[in-house]
Design an enzyme around this catalytic site. Structure first.
Site, PDB file in Angstrom:
ATOM      1  N   SER A 141      11.017   5.085   7.222  1.00  0.00           N
ATOM      2  CA  SER A 141      11.835   3.867   6.979  1.00  0.00           C
ATOM      3  C   SER A 141      13.190   4.138   7.932  1.00  0.00           C
ATOM      4  O   SER A 141      13.510   5.518   8.027  1.00  0.00           O
ATOM      5  CB  SER A 141      12.205   3.684   5.768  1.00  0.00           C
ATOM      6  N   TYR A 154      14.937   5.937  -3.340  1.00  0.00           N
ATOM      7  CA  TYR A 154      14.140   5.837  -2.269  1.00  0.00           C
ATOM      8  C   TYR A 154      14.527   6.220  -0.979  1.00  0.00           C
ATOM      9  O   TYR A 154      13.617   6.749  -0.262  1.00  0.00           O
ATOM     10  CB  TYR A 154      14.128   4.100  -2.075  1.00  0.00           C
TER      11      TYR A 154
HETATM   12  N1  LIG Z   1       8.842  -3.761   3.884  1.00  0.00           N
HETATM   13  C1  LIG Z   1      10.014  -2.972   4.231  1.00  0.00           C
HETATM   14  O1  LIG Z   1      11.070  -3.721   4.278  1.00  0.00           O
HETATM   15  C2  LIG Z   1       9.657  -1.729   4.557  1.00  0.00           C
HETATM   16  C3  LIG Z   1      10.752  -1.148   5.452  1.00  0.00           C
HETATM   17  C4  LIG Z   1      10.580   0.312   5.768  1.00  0.00           C
HETATM   18  C5  LIG Z   1       9.675   1.016   5.294  1.00  0.00           C
HETATM   19  N2  LIG Z   1       8.666   0.465   4.427  1.00  0.00           N
HETATM   20  C6  LIG Z   1       7.396   1.104   3.855  1.00  0.00           C
HETATM   21  O2  LIG Z   1       6.222   0.856   4.326  1.00  0.00           O
HETATM   22  C7  LIG Z   1       5.168   1.139   3.369  1.00  0.00           C
HETATM   23  C8  LIG Z   1       4.612  -0.102   3.078  1.00  0.00           C
HETATM   24  O3  LIG Z   1       5.278  -1.095   2.448  1.00  0.00           O
HETATM   25  P1  LIG Z   1       5.193  -2.517   2.184  1.00  0.00           P
HETATM   26  O4  LIG Z   1       6.570  -3.115   2.765  1.00  0.00           O
HETATM   27  O5  LIG Z   1       3.797  -2.770   2.711  1.00  0.00           O
HETATM   28  O6  LIG Z   1       5.074  -2.492   0.483  1.00  0.00           O
HETATM   29  P2  LIG Z   1       4.295  -3.526  -0.518  1.00  0.00           P
HETATM   30  O7  LIG Z   1       3.799  -4.699  -0.040  1.00  0.00           O
HETATM   31  O8  LIG Z   1       4.936  -3.266  -1.534  1.00  0.00           O
HETATM   32  O9  LIG Z   1       2.523  -2.697  -0.444  1.00  0.00           O
HETATM   33  C9  LIG Z   1       2.763  -1.371  -0.738  1.00  0.00           C
HETATM   34  C10 LIG Z   1       1.295  -0.946  -0.886  1.00  0.00           C
HETATM   35  O10 LIG Z   1       1.107   0.452  -1.578  1.00  0.00           O
HETATM   36  C11 LIG Z   1       0.179   0.506  -2.427  1.00  0.00           C
HETATM   37  N3  LIG Z   1       0.668   1.270  -3.687  1.00  0.00           N
HETATM   38  C12 LIG Z   1       1.702   1.222  -4.334  1.00  0.00           C
HETATM   39  N4  LIG Z   1       1.692   2.070  -5.575  1.00  0.00           N
HETATM   40  C13 LIG Z   1       0.534   2.565  -5.309  1.00  0.00           C
HETATM   41  C14 LIG Z   1      -0.130   3.802  -5.934  1.00  0.00           C
HETATM   42  N5  LIG Z   1       0.511   4.298  -6.897  1.00  0.00           N
HETATM   43  N6  LIG Z   1      -1.300   4.058  -5.403  1.00  0.00           N
HETATM   44  C15 LIG Z   1      -1.885   3.580  -4.511  1.00  0.00           C
HETATM   45  N7  LIG Z   1      -1.305   2.879  -3.690  1.00  0.00           N
HETATM   46  C16 LIG Z   1      -0.077   2.096  -4.204  1.00  0.00           C
HETATM   47  C17 LIG Z   1       0.074  -1.055  -3.008  1.00  0.00           C
HETATM   48  O11 LIG Z   1      -1.009  -1.384  -3.262  1.00  0.00           O
HETATM   49  P3  LIG Z   1      -1.603  -1.415  -5.132  1.00  0.00           P
HETATM   50  O12 LIG Z   1      -0.373  -1.923  -5.669  1.00  0.00           O
HETATM   51  O13 LIG Z   1      -2.976  -2.021  -5.071  1.00  0.00           O
HETATM   52  O14 LIG Z   1      -2.006  -0.128  -5.557  1.00  0.00           O
HETATM   53  C18 LIG Z   1       0.150  -1.894  -1.668  1.00  0.00           C
HETATM   54  O15 LIG Z   1      -0.747  -1.780  -0.975  1.00  0.00           O
HETATM   55  C19 LIG Z   1       5.961   1.984   2.361  1.00  0.00           C
HETATM   56  O16 LIG Z   1       5.707   3.268   2.559  1.00  0.00           O
HETATM   57  C20 LIG Z   1       7.452   1.331   2.478  1.00  0.00           C
HETATM   58  O17 LIG Z   1       8.671   2.405   2.056  1.00  0.00           O
HETATM   59  C21 LIG Z   1       8.671  -0.751   4.143  1.00  0.00           C
END
Ligand SMILES: NC(=O)c1ccc[n+]([C@@H]2O[C@H](COP(=O)([O-])OP(=O)(O)OC[C@H]3O[C@@H](n4cnc5c(N)ncnc54)[C@H](OP(=O)(O)O)[C@@H]3O)[C@@H](O)[C@H]2O)c1
Length: 266
Positions: A141, A154
């Protein structure tokens, strides 16, 4: 250039958000898939959609990646599936003032963002290195580059991902296993669901754009990808040149200005 067509990619956190977008774009590029998350129904629904739309093979493995026993079971299930690309995308991020919010989400973030990512990199990286072919993309990130007041736990997990990924990339340079960190900025996903925080739509990128650029950068052999708006990468440079206290205060100011200091559970 890395070729996605005919390869097999494991995507963690594929049930929604960036993970679903990665799976969709990888299927469009002809990669077979292994989809991992806790929500089995969402994975199965996505798998059916991608098989029909793109004719790729898709396997779903529901697992809680914060549970070491389930991670070990997942790796056993994968023994007969050579994974060419590991996309460590699953992640979560507690927000709000550290002492005023529960500890547990911070512990879960360490288990998911760090321990699971490192465990999968170790196990699948070893088989890739033995074959002399493969890749690992770790989703970090822009939060990785400076301390993040009001997202302290985080930001620290993402600093780990950055450091770990850069070190592993260097260890594996020349082995045929390419390792890259991806640094999205704010992206329009369900990341803050369950909290009072909402992302300003003017300041977030679309998941489809972020994953397309990430996969293009990996295919080109880059060691880092900044797949969001240009300002994200400029911010990461600033954090390298300014004193740590200055960047930390700036990050605190930015996070306060978007209300991160007032985040509560919904
Ligand atoms: N969105 C942003 O602004 C942003 C910015 C920078 C980096 N990121 C990074 O991008 C990545 C994806 O984030 P996102 O924004 O797509 O988040 P999200 O919409 O909350 O999705 C998170 C995913 O992780 C899975 N997950 C959560 N807890 C889990 C567990 N205990 N075991 C297995 N899977 C799990 C969830 O699936 P289930 O709930 O079905 O398990 C879901 O598929 C993350 O690493 C985040 O830190 C996001």
């Amino acid at each position: 250039m890395y070729t996605y067509r005919g390869s097999t990619t494991l995507v963690t956190g594929a049930s929604r958000g960036l993970g679903t977008a990665y799976a969709t774009e990888l299927a469009r590029r002809g990669s077979d898939l292994v989809l991992v998350a806790r929500s089995a129904a969402a994975l199965d629904e996505l798998a059916a959609r991608l098989r029909t739309a793109h004719g790729v093979a898709v396997r779903t493995l529901a697992a809680d990646l914060t549970d070491r026993t389930q991670v070990a079971g997942l790796l056993t299930d994968l023994a007969d599936t050579p994974v060419d690309l590991l996309l460590n995308n699953a992640g979560m991020g507690p927000a709000g003032p550290f002492l005023e919010r529960p500890l547990e989400p911070n512990q879960v973030a360490v288990d998911l963002n760090i321990t699971a990512l490192m465990t999968l990199s170790h196990a699948l990286g070893r088989t890739m290195a033995a074959r002399g072919h493969g890749g690992i993309v770790n989703v970090a990130s822009t939060a990785a580059f400076q301390p993040m007041p009001y997202q302290a736990g985080y930001g620290a997990t993402k600093a780990f991902v950055l450091s770990f990924t850069e070190a592993l990339a260097e260890e594996l340079r020349g082995t045929g296993v390419h390792v890259m960190a991806a640094h999205p900025g704010g992206t329009d996903t369900s990341f803050f669901d369950g909290t009072t925080h909402t992302m300003d739509p003017r300041h977030v990128d679309a998941p489809a754009d972020v994953v397309r650029r990430t996969l293009d950068d990996f295919a080109r052999g880059r060691s880092a990808s900044y797949p969001g708006r240009r300002l994200n990468q400029i911010g990461s440079w600033a954090a390298r040149f300014l004193p740590r206290t200055t960047t930390t205060r700036l990050a605190a100011w930015v996070n306060r200005s978007v209300g991160m200091d007032a985040v509560r559970a919904e």
